[in-house]
Design a protein around this motif. Sequence first.
Motif, mmCIF file in Angstrom:
data_model
loop_
_atom_site.group_PDB
_atom_site.id
_atom_site.type_symbol
_atom_site.label_atom_id
_atom_site.label_comp_id
_atom_site.label_asym_id
_atom_site.label_seq_id
_atom_site.Cartn_x
_atom_site.Cartn_y
_atom_site.Cartn_z
ATOM 1 N N UNK A 11 0.824 -1.314 -0.064
ATOM 2 C CA UNK A 11 -0.044 0.041 0.111
ATOM 3 C C UNK A 11 0.935 1.178 0.099
ATOM 4 N N UNK A 12 2.040 1.112 0.843
ATOM 5 C CA UNK A 12 2.835 2.163 0.681
ATOM 6 C C UNK A 12 3.345 2.655 -0.673
ATOM 7 N N UNK A 13 3.756 1.555 -1.292
ATOM 8 C CA UNK A 13 4.385 1.732 -2.748
ATOM 9 C C UNK A 13 3.300 2.183 -3.651
ATOM 10 N N UNK A 14 2.196 1.759 -3.452
ATOM 11 C CA UNK A 14 1.034 2.206 -4.538
ATOM 12 C C UNK A 14 0.815 3.642 -4.355
ATOM 13 N N UNK A 15 0.549 4.068 -2.929
ATOM 14 C CA UNK A 15 0.494 5.569 -2.689
ATOM 15 C C UNK A 15 1.567 6.236 -3.154
ATOM 16 N N UNK A 16 2.654 5.912 -3.100
ATOM 17 C CA UNK A 16 3.924 6.569 -3.467
ATOM 18 C C UNK A 16 4.043 6.659 -4.924
ATOM 19 N N UNK A 17 3.775 5.511 -5.636
ATOM 20 C CA UNK A 17 3.819 5.571 -7.005
ATOM 21 C C UNK A 17 2.762 6.547 -7.788
ATOM 22 N N UNK A 18 1.519 6.573 -7.058
ATOM 23 C CA UNK A 18 0.474 7.147 -7.578
ATOM 24 C C UNK A 18 0.809 8.669 -7.264
ATOM 25 N N UNK A 19 1.464 9.182 -6.182
ATOM 26 C CA UNK A 19 1.687 10.556 -5.843
ATOM 27 C C UNK A 19 2.992 10.986 -6.629
ATOM 28 N N UNK A 20 3.679 9.975 -7.145
ATOM 29 C CA UNK A 20 4.876 10.256 -8.021
ATOM 30 C C UNK A 20 6.006 10.834 -6.976
ATOM 31 N N UNK A 21 5.891 10.203 -5.762
ATOM 32 C CA UNK A 21 6.735 10.775 -4.549
ATOM 33 C C UNK A 21 7.630 9.683 -4.005
ATOM 34 N N UNK A 22 8.837 9.638 -4.012
ATOM 35 C CA UNK A 22 9.594 8.605 -3.465
ATOM 36 C C UNK A 22 9.640 8.567 -2.100
ATOM 37 N N UNK A 23 9.645 7.155 -1.669
ATOM 38 C CA UNK A 23 9.726 6.813 -0.058
ATOM 39 C C UNK A 23 10.942 6.177 0.176
ATOM 40 N N UNK A 24 11.772 6.869 1.210
ATOM 41 C CA UNK A 24 13.199 6.283 1.371
ATOM 42 C C UNK A 24 13.219 6.244 3.066
ATOM 43 N N UNK A 25 14.063 4.863 3.161
ATOM 44 C CA UNK A 25 14.028 4.639 4.583
ATOM 45 C C UNK A 25 15.415 3.974 4.898
ATOM 46 N N UNK A 26 15.897 3.796 5.826
ATOM 47 C CA UNK A 26 17.168 3.171 6.190
ATOM 48 C C UNK A 26 16.789 2.110 7.274
ATOM 49 N N UNK A 27 17.903 1.290 7.578
ATOM 50 C CA UNK A 27 17.870 0.395 8.480
ATOM 51 C C UNK A 27 17.566 1.341 10.006
ATOM 52 N N UNK A 28 16.593 0.451 10.848
ATOM 53 C CA UNK A 28 16.267 1.019 11.936
ATOM 54 C C UNK A 28 17.225 0.897 13.120
ATOM 55 N N UNK A 29 18.535 1.181 12.739
ATOM 56 C CA UNK A 29 19.551 0.794 13.703
ATOM 57 C C UNK A 29 20.742 1.743 13.454
ATOM 58 N N UNK A 30 21.612 2.015 14.579
ATOM 59 C CA UNK A 30 23.056 2.965 14.179
ATOM 60 C C UNK A 30 23.757 1.886 13.582
ATOM 61 N N UNK A 31 24.816 2.064 12.729
ATOM 62 C CA UNK A 31 25.768 1.369 12.213
ATOM 63 C C UNK A 31 26.477 0.486 13.212
ATOM 64 N N UNK A 32 26.526 -0.703 12.893
ATOM 65 C CA UNK A 32 27.396 -1.593 13.725
ATOM 66 C C UNK A 32 26.454 -2.184 15.072
ATOM 67 N N UNK A 33 25.453 -1.763 15.304
ATOM 68 C CA UNK A 33 24.502 -2.044 16.533
ATOM 69 C C UNK A 33 23.614 -3.106 16.235
ATOM 70 N N UNK A 34 23.386 -3.676 15.055
ATOM 71 C CA UNK A 34 22.604 -5.040 14.905
ATOM 72 C C UNK A 34 21.257 -4.713 14.607
ATOM 73 N N UNK A 35 20.564 -5.596 14.083
ATOM 74 C CA UNK A 35 19.225 -5.603 13.711
ATOM 75 C C UNK A 35 18.378 -5.423 14.915
ATOM 76 N N UNK A 36 17.339 -4.540 14.724
ATOM 77 C CA UNK A 36 16.246 -4.162 15.802
ATOM 78 C C UNK A 36 15.127 -4.949 15.517
ATOM 79 N N UNK A 37 14.584 -5.676 16.433
ATOM 80 C CA UNK A 37 13.272 -6.589 15.996
ATOM 81 C C UNK A 37 12.181 -6.106 16.579
ATOM 82 N N UNK A 38 12.026 -5.263 17.302
ATOM 83 C CA UNK A 38 11.108 -4.220 18.135
ATOM 84 C C UNK A 38 11.110 -2.976 17.801
ATOM 85 N N UNK A 39 10.011 -2.144 17.874
ATOM 86 C CA UNK A 39 10.329 -0.666 17.946
ATOM 87 C C UNK A 39 11.097 -0.221 19.285
ATOM 88 N N UNK A 40 10.661 -1.055 20.361
ATOM 89 C CA UNK A 40 11.178 -0.651 21.682
ATOM 90 C C UNK A 40 12.736 -0.673 21.600
#
Length: 131
Positions: A11-40
Amino acid sequence: MLVNGGRLQDEVVRRSHQAAVPVLGSSANLTGTGTKFRVADIQQPILDAVDLVINYGLRKYHLYGRSSTIIDFTTMEVVRIGTCYELISDIMATQFGITLPADLGRDVLPSGHLREQASAGAVDRTGAGAS
């Protein structure tokens, strides 16, 4: 690129494409601190830098304790062994006749990044055998 993000991502991709607006994101962690599995678990500097946090719950394959699998399909090079790697390897072999390198395990390759090991000469990233 194969991304299995589900209905929310679709749905995010569909809306982004429809609006011709890119959606950018990165990993939800600081470099070298490992994957985060929960928002907390996301560090405060990351939370302070973003416009929106969507708590979509614990990711489906969090029990593996690894990030996503990354394959460069232009070269068929495994960049990172991650979640569901054994399933991806099986599909590549049975459906496409492509053999990916074996997973050496988290004790040998904790990050899953084959480039780290390849620079030391320990890993063949294509599955073609040692050179």
